[in-house]
Motif scaffolding. Sequence first.
Motif, PDB file in Angstrom:
ATOM      1  N   LEU A   1      68.340  42.053  23.258  1.00 33.29           N
ATOM      2  CA  LEU A   1      67.250  42.763  22.606  1.00 33.29           C
ATOM      3  C   LEU A   1      66.428  43.500  23.656  1.00 33.29           C
ATOM      4  O   LEU A   1      65.983  42.913  24.644  1.00 33.29           O
ATOM      5  CB  LEU A   1      66.368  41.779  21.835  1.00 33.29           C
ATOM      6  N   LEU A   2      66.241  44.798  23.458  1.00 33.85           N
ATOM      7  CA  LEU A   2      65.493  45.637  24.393  1.00 33.85           C
ATOM      8  C   LEU A   2      64.186  46.043  23.735  1.00 33.85           C
ATOM      9  O   LEU A   2      64.164  46.807  22.778  1.00 33.85           O
ATOM     10  CB  LEU A   2      66.306  46.880  24.769  1.00 33.85           C
ATOM     11  N   LEU A   3      63.101  45.503  24.237  1.00 34.90           N
ATOM     12  CA  LEU A   3      61.779  45.797  23.708  1.00 34.90           C
ATOM     13  C   LEU A   3      60.858  46.177  24.860  1.00 34.90           C
ATOM     14  O   LEU A   3      61.113  45.810  26.010  1.00 34.90           O
ATOM     15  CB  LEU A   3      61.201  44.587  22.962  1.00 34.90           C
ATOM     16  N   PRO A   4      59.775  46.893  24.578  1.00 34.67           N
ATOM     17  CA  PRO A   4      58.824  47.216  25.652  1.00 34.67           C
ATOM     18  C   PRO A   4      58.214  45.953  26.239  1.00 34.67           C
ATOM     19  O   PRO A   4      58.127  44.917  25.568  1.00 34.67           O
ATOM     20  CB  PRO A   4      57.758  48.068  24.935  1.00 34.67           C
ATOM     21  N   PRO A   5      57.800  45.986  27.502  1.00 34.69           N
ATOM     22  CA  PRO A   5      57.186  44.791  28.100  1.00 34.69           C
ATOM     23  C   PRO A   5      55.867  44.452  27.430  1.00 34.69           C
ATOM     24  O   PRO A   5      55.147  45.324  26.951  1.00 34.69           O
ATOM     25  CB  PRO A   5      56.979  45.202  29.563  1.00 34.69           C
ATOM     26  N   ARG A   6      55.566  43.188  27.391  1.00 38.12           N
ATOM     27  CA  ARG A   6      54.321  42.751  26.785  1.00 38.12           C
ATOM     28  C   ARG A   6      53.138  43.121  27.679  1.00 38.12           C
ATOM     29  O   ARG A   6      53.266  43.174  28.896  1.00 38.12           O
ATOM     30  CB  ARG A   6      54.340  41.237  26.573  1.00 38.12           C
TER      31      ARG A   6
ATOM     32  N   ALA B   1      59.797  51.042  44.881  1.00 40.14           N
ATOM     33  CA  ALA B   1      59.302  51.439  43.564  1.00 40.14           C
ATOM     34  C   ALA B   1      59.246  50.221  42.659  1.00 40.14           C
ATOM     35  O   ALA B   1      60.107  49.336  42.720  1.00 40.14           O
ATOM     36  CB  ALA B   1      60.195  52.520  42.950  1.00 40.14           C
ATOM     37  N   LEU B   2      58.212  50.184  41.841  1.00 44.25           N
ATOM     38  CA  LEU B   2      58.025  49.114  40.866  1.00 44.25           C
ATOM     39  C   LEU B   2      58.017  49.724  39.476  1.00 44.25           C
ATOM     40  O   LEU B   2      57.175  50.576  39.185  1.00 44.25           O
ATOM     41  CB  LEU B   2      56.711  48.374  41.123  1.00 44.25           C
ATOM     42  N   PRO B   3      58.957  49.353  38.607  1.00 48.25           N
ATOM     43  CA  PRO B   3      58.963  49.927  37.248  1.00 48.25           C
ATOM     44  C   PRO B   3      57.687  49.574  36.506  1.00 48.25           C
ATOM     45  O   PRO B   3      57.155  48.470  36.627  1.00 48.25           O
ATOM     46  CB  PRO B   3      60.198  49.283  36.598  1.00 48.25           C
ATOM     47  N   SER B   4      57.200  50.541  35.724  1.00 50.12           N
ATOM     48  CA  SER B   4      55.982  50.336  34.947  1.00 50.12           C
ATOM     49  C   SER B   4      56.321  50.364  33.468  1.00 50.12           C
ATOM     50  O   SER B   4      57.411  49.955  33.067  1.00 50.12           O
ATOM     51  CB  SER B   4      54.941  51.404  35.309  1.00 50.12           C
ATOM     52  N   PHE B   5      55.424  50.867  32.651  1.00 47.15           N
ATOM     53  CA  PHE B   5      55.616  50.883  31.214  1.00 47.15           C
ATOM     54  C   PHE B   5      56.676  51.912  30.820  1.00 47.15           C
ATOM     55  O   PHE B   5      56.984  52.826  31.594  1.00 47.15           O
ATOM     56  CB  PHE B   5      54.292  51.204  30.510  1.00 47.15           C
TER      57      PHE B   5
ATOM     58  N   GLN C   1      58.533  55.145  29.579  1.00 45.86           N
ATOM     59  CA  GLN C   1      58.202  56.566  29.648  1.00 45.86           C
ATOM     60  C   GLN C   1      57.040  56.840  30.604  1.00 45.86           C
ATOM     61  O   GLN C   1      56.328  57.823  30.463  1.00 45.86           O
ATOM     62  CB  GLN C   1      57.874  57.122  28.260  1.00 45.86           C
ATOM     63  N   ALA C   2      56.826  55.969  31.563  1.00 50.58           N
ATOM     64  CA  ALA C   2      55.799  56.166  32.583  1.00 50.58           C
ATOM     65  C   ALA C   2      56.461  56.147  33.954  1.00 50.58           C
ATOM     66  O   ALA C   2      57.523  55.552  34.141  1.00 50.58           O
ATOM     67  CB  ALA C   2      54.724  55.084  32.503  1.00 50.58           C
ATOM     68  N   GLN C   3      55.840  56.829  34.900  1.00 47.67           N
ATOM     69  CA  GLN C   3      56.396  56.898  36.238  1.00 47.67           C
ATOM     70  C   GLN C   3      56.303  55.550  36.933  1.00 47.67           C
ATOM     71  O   GLN C   3      55.383  54.765  36.692  1.00 47.67           O
ATOM     72  CB  GLN C   3      55.657  57.956  37.059  1.00 47.67           C
ATOM     73  N   SER C   4      57.262  55.296  37.807  1.00 44.46           N
ATOM     74  CA  SER C   4      57.251  54.056  38.573  1.00 44.46           C
ATOM     75  C   SER C   4      56.169  54.112  39.645  1.00 44.46           C
ATOM     76  O   SER C   4      55.770  55.185  40.104  1.00 44.46           O
ATOM     77  CB  SER C   4      58.618  53.825  39.222  1.00 44.46           C
ATOM     78  N   LEU C   5      55.697  52.945  40.025  1.00 39.40           N
ATOM     79  CA  LEU C   5      54.693  52.848  41.076  1.00 39.40           C
ATOM     80  C   LEU C   5      55.411  52.835  42.418  1.00 39.40           C
ATOM     81  O   LEU C   5      56.142  51.898  42.732  1.00 39.40           O
ATOM     82  CB  LEU C   5      53.861  51.579  40.894  1.00 39.40           C
TER      83      LEU C   5
END
Length: 303
Positions: free
Chosen positions: A69-74, A231-235, A237-241
């Motif tokens: 299951l692929l859902l956005p992070p909480r 790089a650290l993945p973020s939300f 459709q948002a750019q990585s940190l």
Amino acid sequence: MRQDVMSRFNNALMLGAVEERVKVMAEMGQVPLAALTAKSHNLTEFIPKLEEQLQGTDISAHIPANARLLLPPRPLVRPVKGGDLNWPLLKSVKDIFQKTTFDVPPPAELNFVDAPEMPPEDTEPHMGGWADGDDDLSPGGAAGAQWGDFDDLDLGGDDILKEAPEEKVATLGMGDTLQAKWLRRRRLPCDLVAAGEFEEALTLLRKRLGLINPDPLEPLFREAYWATCSALPSFPQAQSLQWPMLAEGNPKLRDIAPMLLYTSTSIAEKVKEGGKLTTEGKFPEALAVFRDALQTIPLSAAA
């Protein structure tokens, strides 16, 4: 918003609303995708209706066995009902109207007071004060002589008004990036590549080494740049940190140096590997290793 199909699907994807995604795809005629999504997420209430529209087409074979299951992070902070949240609390309109009274205040008592009697006006001509003949107020006249010389009066006309000093307002500006800090200290090709300034690095190599064909250096540039970045993945459709990796100093200092992939130690190891391949008689492989070591020398810095 209900008429914008792309917005509905995007919101459902961001919120993790699988049922809404199935509905949107079924409404737009994407029945196979809707059925595939429903079966992947085991939505039994949608599967029978969608299978009727598929007319016997089996899509179960397209579902991977290890599907997850692929859902956005909480979110990091989830509000709890009844919890003590740090939010501003506003008064309700009901409380405001209950505490406000609209009763008409009683009229104030008016107390009339008699005005004081004024003395009668004196209509007689004043005989005292200025004597006859004192009407001449010029400096040379009789009245003017009693005042003295007007030139002796110090009226302070010679003072020059000084302008008040302007107040300096302190303004806050953005600080320098880590790339700008290490480029201020040193601008070698390896530093420019680590900062992502590929064009300036190639220009510098053309001036110093007479570089003509930069194509073999493209993969080396990418590897050197990727080795410096983290790089650290973020939300969704948002750019990585992104955060550059440093070999010297810390982000609070001005004197810093980036992490370099190609060092004198790594180049020496490649030369040893090429010599070993030459001894074994693997000349094509040895030639490739020696060429790689030779091309990485301009992208390194002496320790």
